[in-house]
Enzyme design. Sequence first.
Site, PDB file in Angstrom:
ATOM      1  N   ASP A 279       0.819  -1.210   0.000  1.00 40.12           N
ATOM      2  CA  ASP A 279       0.000   0.000   0.000  1.00 40.12           C
ATOM      3  C   ASP A 279       0.855   1.264   0.000  1.00 40.12           C
ATOM      4  OD1 ASP A 279      -1.311  -2.347   1.426  1.00 40.12           O
ATOM      5  OD2 ASP A 279      -3.045  -1.106   1.008  1.00 40.12           O
TER       6      ASP A 279
ATOM      7  N   HIS B 299      -3.379  -9.656  -1.083  1.00 39.86           N
ATOM      8  CA  HIS B 299      -3.616  -8.260  -0.696  1.00 39.86           C
ATOM      9  C   HIS B 299      -4.501  -8.140   0.543  1.00 39.86           C
ATOM     10  CE1 HIS B 299      -3.695  -4.000  -0.973  1.00 39.86           C
ATOM     11  NE2 HIS B 299      -5.012  -3.971  -1.063  1.00 39.86           N
TER      12      HIS B 299
ATOM     13  N   ASP C 217      -1.569  -2.700  -4.024  1.00 39.39           N
ATOM     14  CA  ASP C 217      -1.862  -1.259  -3.977  1.00 39.39           C
ATOM     15  C   ASP C 217      -0.580  -0.472  -4.202  1.00 39.39           C
ATOM     16  OD1 ASP C 217      -4.507  -1.779  -3.662  1.00 39.39           O
ATOM     17  OD2 ASP C 217      -4.668  -1.030  -1.622  1.00 39.39           O
TER      18      ASP C 217
ATOM     19  N   HIS D  59     -11.590  -2.743   6.900  1.00 43.00           N
ATOM     20  CA  HIS D  59     -11.570  -3.987   6.119  1.00 43.00           C
ATOM     21  C   HIS D  59     -11.753  -5.241   6.980  1.00 43.00           C
ATOM     22  CE1 HIS D  59     -10.440  -1.403   2.863  1.00 43.00           C
ATOM     23  NE2 HIS D  59      -9.289  -1.098   3.415  1.00 43.00           N
TER      24      HIS D  59
ATOM     25  N   HIS E 240      -4.234  -0.222   6.462  1.00 46.50           N
ATOM     26  CA  HIS E 240      -3.108   0.714   6.568  1.00 46.50           C
ATOM     27  C   HIS E 240      -2.587   0.779   7.998  1.00 46.50           C
ATOM     28  CE1 HIS E 240      -4.920   2.713   2.754  1.00 46.50           C
ATOM     29  NE2 HIS E 240      -4.395   1.529   2.531  1.00 46.50           N
TER      30      HIS E 240
ATOM     31  N   TYR F 120      -1.879   4.175  -6.234  1.00 47.33           N
ATOM     32  CA  TYR F 120      -3.081   4.928  -5.861  1.00 47.33           C
ATOM     33  C   TYR F 120      -3.456   5.953  -6.924  1.00 47.33           C
ATOM     34  CZ  TYR F 120      -3.230   2.583  -1.404  1.00 47.33           C
ATOM     35  OH  TYR F 120      -3.314   1.604  -0.446  1.00 47.33           O
TER      36      TYR F 120
HETATM   37 FE   LIG Z   1      -6.182  -2.201  -0.645  1.00 55.19          FE
END
Ligand SMILES: [Fe+2]
Length: 478
Positions: free
Chosen positions: A162, A312, A189, A322, A351, A192
């Site tokens: 990420d 992921h 990721d 999530h 994150h 972005y």
């Molecule tokens: Fe993601």
Amino acid sequence: MLSNRIWLLFSILLSFVHNGIAGLTSSFIRSEWPSTDIPLDNEAFALPKGYNAPQQVHITQGDYDGKAVIISWVTPDEPGSSQVRYGISEGKYDFTAKGTVKNYTFHNYKSGYIHKCLVDGLEYDTKYYYEIGDHDSARKFWFQTPPRIDPDASYKFGIIGDLGQTYNSLSTLEHYKRSGGQTVLFVGDLSYADRYQYHDVGVRWDTWGRFIEQSAAYQPWIWCAGNHEIEYMPYMGEVTPFKSYLHRYPTPYPASKSSDPLWYAIRRGSAHVIVLSSYSPFVKYTPQWRWLAEELKRVDRKKTPWLIVLMHVPIYNSNEAHFMEGESMRTVFESWFVKYKVDVVFAGHVHAYERSYRISNIHYNVSSGYPYPVPDKSAPVYITVGDGGNQEGLAGRFRDPQPEYSAFREASYGHSTLEIKNRTHALYHWNRNDDGKKVATDAFMLYNQYWGTSKRRRNLRKNRLYSVIVNRPLSERL
Ligand SMILES: [Fe+2]
């Protein structure tokens, strides 16, 4: 030499792993830069000098066993040459390889000319120098091939997820470059760019390519796709999933008999790395499911003792962000991870940082009445490293109380390293970007699931690794 202090830390953390006592939620609050992307004119995205100079240079493994790389780059003005000149002496390129070039459009954005070149037949454990581009605009780089496939090959992987392109992303990348990592396992990721619209989507893929070049041109990044790679944007007329990602970041999927670049496997030194796609069909009978069933049978722990899975979406995550999103993949693949004694599963998406104990929930089904994860020595350790530093910011709200399966969690930016020492031991470390204070980050010795347990380990203790083991501190031998 590791200091006694660090060994003491390992001992404490190991006692947590072994005893299964309550996990830790770090109270560390780090200062951070705003979660905004670095401006386009920043030097982090600087264009190389010269007409049509190659930019966005990155490499990945090009075969199953580490004797090939795929080199990719972009020329902005015209196709130019797709040739790679390479050799084992700086400035002396005895060999050439010919690649391909193509471009794509994304709404009203037209990409530069994207080159991909397979360089194969390489020697193990060798530094190669390479040059790409034409005339005065040619650029020079180098990379080191891995050791041959060997159960005791030592190797240091970095794990980043990420990442994005903020000042926090830059801090993560700079910290990683100082870690001594030899290959990046990237858990999805990337840029972005999908946070932008229209022409700027492509522009931000280009800036990200220039941003990571400082590392990715010199060592392989092993790619795993995340949700930000999907880019399903019907309002722009773009409905082909993974279009930008697949054009820009090739993977060596045919070498592991995969039919799709989004899931594949590589072997590198003493590790067998399996890359899965959270956003491709994976239920029973789908191509990914069938491929993984076969790939797990091909894993030979006598040759590659370390079995690592990348995906992921984390299967075990106690962050409010999530939460439970990985449950569908857990119900399909977790029993295989336990059966094949996967050492560690790395994921991103959330994150923050989190590590699990060795637990499984494979006895649960919709009617069994056993809905909780339980300690399971055959299960992997699940580690979420979605803390690269993108523009969406940190996921700071963990579920309270901390679930029993969660060993350590903290919402800070950083990356991890997995330093494989031999067939039985690997040193794992989570590296928070900015410490400033003496607060323990997460570090422990990972014992191999195949060689680190049972009779095989006892035999090794008696024989080859005797000297290593007697030199370990007393706290480690108890
Ligand atoms: Fe993601």
